[in-house]
Design a protein around this motif. Sequence first.
Motif, PDB file in Angstrom:
ATOM      1  N   GLN A 183     124.840  93.173-114.135  1.00 44.80           N
ATOM      2  CA  GLN A 183     124.754  92.595-112.798  1.00 44.80           C
ATOM      3  C   GLN A 183     123.294  92.600-112.336  1.00 44.80           C
ATOM      4  O   GLN A 183     122.680  93.674-112.264  1.00 44.80           O
ATOM      5  CB  GLN A 183     125.633  93.446-111.879  1.00 44.80           C
ATOM      6  CG  GLN A 183     125.292  93.428-110.427  1.00 44.80           C
ATOM      7  CD  GLN A 183     125.936  92.272-109.677  1.00 44.80           C
ATOM      8  OE1 GLN A 183     126.916  91.709-110.121  1.00 44.80           O
ATOM      9  NE2 GLN A 183     125.373  91.911-108.556  1.00 44.80           N
ATOM     10  N   SER A 317     126.682  80.954-110.118  1.00 46.89           N
ATOM     11  CA  SER A 317     125.745  82.072-110.287  1.00 46.89           C
ATOM     12  C   SER A 317     124.321  81.573-110.476  1.00 46.89           C
ATOM     13  O   SER A 317     123.372  82.152-109.934  1.00 46.89           O
ATOM     14  CB  SER A 317     126.137  82.922-111.495  1.00 46.89           C
ATOM     15  OG  SER A 317     127.380  83.494-111.270  1.00 46.89           O
ATOM     16  N   ARG A 320     123.100  80.378-107.163  1.00 42.92           N
ATOM     17  CA  ARG A 320     122.809  81.505-106.258  1.00 42.92           C
ATOM     18  C   ARG A 320     121.446  82.134-106.593  1.00 42.92           C
ATOM     19  O   ARG A 320     120.669  82.470-105.699  1.00 42.92           O
ATOM     20  CB  ARG A 320     123.935  82.546-106.368  1.00 42.92           C
ATOM     21  CG  ARG A 320     123.830  83.649-105.361  1.00 42.92           C
ATOM     22  CD  ARG A 320     124.067  83.175-103.934  1.00 42.92           C
ATOM     23  NE  ARG A 320     123.827  84.212-102.951  1.00 42.92           N
ATOM     24  CZ  ARG A 320     123.071  84.078-101.870  1.00 42.92           C
ATOM     25  NH1 ARG A 320     122.487  82.924-101.597  1.00 42.92           N
ATOM     26  NH2 ARG A 320     122.906  85.072-101.040  1.00 42.92           N
ATOM     27  N   GLU A 339     123.291  91.777-103.445  1.00 48.26           N
ATOM     28  CA  GLU A 339     124.416  92.645-103.072  1.00 48.26           C
ATOM     29  C   GLU A 339     125.731  92.134-103.663  1.00 48.26           C
ATOM     30  O   GLU A 339     126.578  92.913-104.074  1.00 48.26           O
ATOM     31  CB  GLU A 339     124.577  92.701-101.535  1.00 48.26           C
ATOM     32  CG  GLU A 339     123.292  92.952-100.751  1.00 48.26           C
ATOM     33  CD  GLU A 339     122.854  94.402-100.778  1.00 48.26           C
ATOM     34  OE1 GLU A 339     123.557  95.204-101.396  1.00 48.26           O
ATOM     35  OE2 GLU A 339     121.810  94.719-100.174  1.00 48.26           O
ATOM     36  N   GLU A 340     125.899  90.813-103.700  1.00 50.73           N
ATOM     37  CA  GLU A 340     127.206  90.270-104.066  1.00 50.73           C
ATOM     38  C   GLU A 340     127.475  90.423-105.564  1.00 50.73           C
ATOM     39  O   GLU A 340     126.544  90.459-106.348  1.00 50.73           O
ATOM     40  CB  GLU A 340     127.290  88.789-103.678  1.00 50.73           C
ATOM     41  CG  GLU A 340     126.404  87.890-104.511  1.00 50.73           C
ATOM     42  CD  GLU A 340     125.262  87.276-103.711  1.00 50.73           C
ATOM     43  OE1 GLU A 340     124.642  87.979-102.884  1.00 50.73           O
ATOM     44  OE2 GLU A 340     124.993  86.097-103.940  1.00 50.73           O
TER      45      GLU A 340
END
Length: 348
Positions: A183, A317, A320, A339-340
């Motif tokens: 992540q 993604s 983003r 954060e997401e």
Amino acid sequence: MAMRIGVIGYGYWGPNLLRNFVQLEDCFVAAVADGDPKKLETAKKFYPWIEAFSSGETLIEKGNVDAVVIATPISTHYPLAKAALSKGKHVLIEKPMAMTSKQAAELIALSKSSGKTLMVDHTFVYSGAVQMIRKLIDSGEFGDIYYYDSVRVNLGLFQHDVNVLWDLAPHDLSVMLYLIDKQPESLCAIGAKPVHTNGWNLESIAYAVVRFPKETIAHFHVNWLSPVKVRRTLIGGAKKMIVYDHLDPDNQIKIFDKGVDFSSKQQLDGALLQYRTGSMFAPKIDQSEALLAVCRHFVDCAKSGKPPITGGHFGLSVVRLLELAQESMDHDGKNIKIEEPFYADARK
Ligand SMILES: NC(=O)c1ccc[n+]([C@@H]2O[C@H](COP(=O)([O-])OP(=O)(O)OC[C@H]3O[C@@H](n4cnc5c(N)ncnc54)[C@H](O)[C@@H]3O)[C@@H](O)[C@H]2O)c1
């Protein structure tokens, strides 16, 4: 039954998509659309059977097709994809999927409610080279990834609706997401606009950094003002290191058995750093056109209902990351915490 396909946009990239789709046996390219009559004339010359439309909107409304492929400027991706999904068509969109993550999320919801396939053409993910690197990482031979460092530079092509980050970085961000199973934690980017006119003032040079847990770091350099074309990525792992040069077909991937190891043989001095300088291996890479694999995968997913490797969530993604990088660039390289939850499951 052969799936009927309509290609929207016959500019630079659209003809490549059309050329690849016509090679597939289980689909039929029935229609093409472009706002420029000259482009349609050219398409008709190569594919005399094709039905030509003067806009993507009309093709979606009136064309006898099961799926549409959207190869128009980025600002048009969302309205065209929305119209196509609402009309019950499968959709393949060029990278990047949309101008905002909100638009991308809406398209994902529409694809879910209509039960139609939504895929983004992140071409490089489907290349023989990237597929081979992924296998190497999955096998454990590479070890933990320390860094991903890419350079994608050339002279132009300046885009009228997006800056260099939105034009070129989707390629590298998509490959990074496909290879690094973590992540992302934070991101920052800076850019410059040395070339501008009264009506156009966008970045033509950009540098972005994405940080992952456990000190894994990725860096991207994209530039429309380079005298030479470079497509080179360095990937450093705990056990191996890779140089991936897309423009060197004979040695597209070089795998180096190089790195640093710690040895505690010398107890008096504590741990001792040792350099490993082993051999280099350049494996044979599947050189078939990655775009053909993209087109085949899209038809396969639309027919079977299986989720595409670069489906809506993957495309979202990438959008983003671009959005956050833009925000950072607009604030002089501000570090932005992510954060997401991100799309780490590209690898599942
Ligand atoms: N996957 C890749 O490697 C790759 C490479 C290049 C471009 N692309 C992507 O492909 C897309 C198109 O890029 P390009 O370089 O081909 O652009 P382009 O400007 O050369 O071509 C776009 C074409 O779309 C047409 N068009 C615009 N709006 C339309 C509409 N509403 N209906 C019908 N036709 C319309 C234009 O007339 C033009 O011919 C972009 O999203 C770009 O990022 C992807």
